[in-house]
Design an enzyme around this catalytic site. Sequence first.
Site, PDB file in Angstrom:
ATOM      1  N   SER A   1       0.862  -1.193   0.000  1.00  0.00           N
ATOM      2  CA  SER A   1       0.000   0.000   0.000  1.00  0.00           C
ATOM      3  C   SER A   1       0.892   1.234   0.000  1.00  0.00           C
ATOM      4  CB  SER A   1      -0.851   0.008   1.277  1.00  0.00           C
ATOM      5  OG  SER A   1      -1.507   1.256   1.436  1.00  0.00           O
TER       6      SER A   1
ATOM      7  N   TYR B   1      -2.213  -0.549  10.525  1.00  0.00           N
ATOM      8  CA  TYR B   1      -2.308  -0.945   9.110  1.00  0.00           C
ATOM      9  C   TYR B   1      -1.000  -0.611   8.397  1.00  0.00           C
ATOM     10  CZ  TYR B   1      -3.992  -1.148   4.263  1.00  0.00           C
ATOM     11  OH  TYR B   1      -4.136  -1.456   2.927  1.00  0.00           O
TER      12      TYR B   1
HETATM   13  P1  NDP Z   1     -11.452  -6.027  -0.472  1.00  0.00           P
HETATM   14  O1  NDP Z   1     -11.983  -5.839   0.901  1.00  0.00           O
HETATM   15  O2  NDP Z   1     -12.372  -5.910  -1.624  1.00  0.00           O
HETATM   16  O3  NDP Z   1     -10.701  -7.434  -0.591  1.00  0.00           O
HETATM   17  C1  NDP Z   1      -9.985  -7.991   0.477  1.00  0.00           C
HETATM   18  C2  NDP Z   1      -9.874  -9.475   0.235  1.00  0.00           C
HETATM   19  O4  NDP Z   1      -9.134 -10.047   1.331  1.00  0.00           O
HETATM   20  C3  NDP Z   1     -11.233 -10.156   0.175  1.00  0.00           C
HETATM   21  O5  NDP Z   1     -11.275 -10.997  -0.938  1.00  0.00           O
HETATM   22  C4  NDP Z   1     -11.277 -10.966   1.463  1.00  0.00           C
HETATM   23  O6  NDP Z   1     -11.930 -12.209   1.224  1.00  0.00           O
HETATM   24  C5  NDP Z   1      -9.801 -11.209   1.709  1.00  0.00           C
HETATM   25  N1  NDP Z   1      -9.560 -11.559   3.104  1.00  0.00           N
HETATM   26  C6  NDP Z   1      -9.774 -10.825   4.228  1.00  0.00           C
HETATM   27  N2  NDP Z   1      -9.525 -11.572   5.318  1.00  0.00           N
HETATM   28  C7  NDP Z   1      -9.139 -12.795   4.865  1.00  0.00           C
HETATM   29  C8  NDP Z   1      -8.773 -14.019   5.484  1.00  0.00           C
HETATM   30  N3  NDP Z   1      -8.744 -14.155   6.818  1.00  0.00           N
HETATM   31  N4  NDP Z   1      -8.467 -15.082   4.696  1.00  0.00           N
HETATM   32  C9  NDP Z   1      -8.498 -14.972   3.348  1.00  0.00           C
HETATM   33  N5  NDP Z   1      -8.826 -13.843   2.702  1.00  0.00           N
HETATM   34  C10 NDP Z   1      -9.158 -12.781   3.457  1.00  0.00           C
HETATM   35  O7  NDP Z   1     -10.244  -4.996  -0.596  1.00  0.00           O
HETATM   36  P2  NDP Z   1      -9.089  -4.756  -1.683  1.00  0.00           P
HETATM   37  O8  NDP Z   1      -9.334  -5.521  -2.912  1.00  0.00           O
HETATM   38  O9  NDP Z   1      -8.910  -3.314  -1.773  1.00  0.00           O
HETATM   39  O10 NDP Z   1      -7.824  -5.358  -0.890  1.00  0.00           O
HETATM   40  C11 NDP Z   1      -6.861  -6.202  -1.484  1.00  0.00           C
HETATM   41  C12 NDP Z   1      -5.484  -5.818  -0.983  1.00  0.00           C
HETATM   42  O11 NDP Z   1      -5.156  -4.503  -1.467  1.00  0.00           O
HETATM   43  C13 NDP Z   1      -5.345  -5.746   0.540  1.00  0.00           C
HETATM   44  O12 NDP Z   1      -4.116  -6.328   0.922  1.00  0.00           O
HETATM   45  C14 NDP Z   1      -5.323  -4.252   0.828  1.00  0.00           C
HETATM   46  O13 NDP Z   1      -4.617  -3.939   2.012  1.00  0.00           O
HETATM   47  C15 NDP Z   1      -4.608  -3.745  -0.420  1.00  0.00           C
HETATM   48  N6  NDP Z   1      -4.808  -2.312  -0.668  1.00  0.00           N
HETATM   49  C16 NDP Z   1      -6.040  -1.818  -1.004  1.00  0.00           C
HETATM   50  C17 NDP Z   1      -6.211  -0.461  -1.168  1.00  0.00           C
HETATM   51  C18 NDP Z   1      -7.546   0.148  -1.458  1.00  0.00           C
HETATM   52  O14 NDP Z   1      -7.658   1.383  -1.412  1.00  0.00           O
HETATM   53  N7  NDP Z   1      -8.579  -0.608  -1.775  1.00  0.00           N
HETATM   54  C19 NDP Z   1      -5.092   0.483  -1.039  1.00  0.00           C
HETATM   55  C20 NDP Z   1      -3.834  -0.148  -0.729  1.00  0.00           C
HETATM   56  C21 NDP Z   1      -3.722  -1.496  -0.553  1.00  0.00           C
HETATM   57  P3  NDP Z   1     -12.942 -12.945   2.263  1.00  0.00           P
HETATM   58  O15 NDP Z   1     -13.547 -11.890   3.126  1.00  0.00           O
HETATM   59  O16 NDP Z   1     -13.927 -13.618   1.356  1.00  0.00           O
HETATM   60  O17 NDP Z   1     -12.066 -13.917   2.983  1.00  0.00           O
END
Ligand code: NDP
Length: 249
Positions: free
Chosen positions: A144, A158
């Site tokens: 990030s 975070y």
């Molecule tokens: P979302 O919330 O849409 O996606 C997050 C994903 O992580 C979901 O598919 C969720 O799946 C999964 N997840 C959460 N907890 C678990 C777990 N215990 N086991 C397996 N999977 C898990 O957000 P983003 O797509 O934005 O996030 C993806 C990545 O991008 C993250 O690492 C985030 O920190 C990073 N990021 C995002 C930014 C943004 O602005 N959106 C900015 C910078 C970085 P499920 O709940 O089905 O398990």
Amino acid sequence: MGTSNTADKVVVITGASSGIGESTARLLARNGARVVLGARRKDRIDALVKDITALGGSAVGFKTDVMKRGDVEALVKGANDKHGRVDVIVNNSGLMPIAPMAALKVEEWDRMIDVNIKGLLYGVAAVLPIMQKQRQGHIINIASVAGFKVFAPGGTVYSATKFAVRAVTEGLRMEHKADNIRCTMISPGAVATELPEGSSEEGTRKNLRDFYKMAIPADSIARAIAYAIEQPSEVEIDEVVIRPTAQDF
Ligand code: NDP
């Protein structure tokens, strides 16, 4: 036209049930990769696998909680058993509950450490022996902009987890270049996904919704991931930062 470096690659993606993971799965499958998808919301994973398959792509899905090392091992083993190799892992699962330190949301701190750091390390642990044996592989870690600058007040823990992702990715690169394993860190700014809804206080969620009005689509990040994968094996894209043009942080 040149030959695609993505076609037929076996790509494991964690957190593929929404946002960046889902967009990446769709794009890579369109580019001919064989995607292997994990997340806890298995209904969403199943629907995505169905969509990709209906369009002629290759996808399989697993119920994966990255807080459980055994689940991550099973996801990667599933990919290896089905396809006989694992070319890429996208360690994407993550969460971002925002609150000031003084709120003492210790359980949320624990979860961020468990998912954003330990879950990612379980992904690394699952693929490394396979990639070392293949003498080929690509580990893509989603960090990030908060891994470069401390996102405070509110995002201190975070940020700490994303600083850790930077350290892990760079250390992996140094330790495994001799194994021909590429390491890439992708650092997004505000991206329109479910992520900002993960805070436990409504006031914080509202502030984040305002901030996220400038957010760019998840597909912008998927394209960068696809570009890194598409490079010839001797070309490693180490770091990519992608933020909305309007974002200063
Ligand atoms: P979302 O919330 O849409 O996606 C997050 C994903 O992580 C979901 O598919 C969720 O799946 C999964 N997840 C959460 N907890 C678990 C777990 N215990 N086991 C397996 N999977 C898990 O957000 P983003 O797509 O934005 O996030 C993806 C990545 O991008 C993250 O690492 C985030 O920190 C990073 N990021 C995002 C930014 C943004 O602005 N959106 C900015 C910078 C970085 P499920 O709940 O089905 O398990």
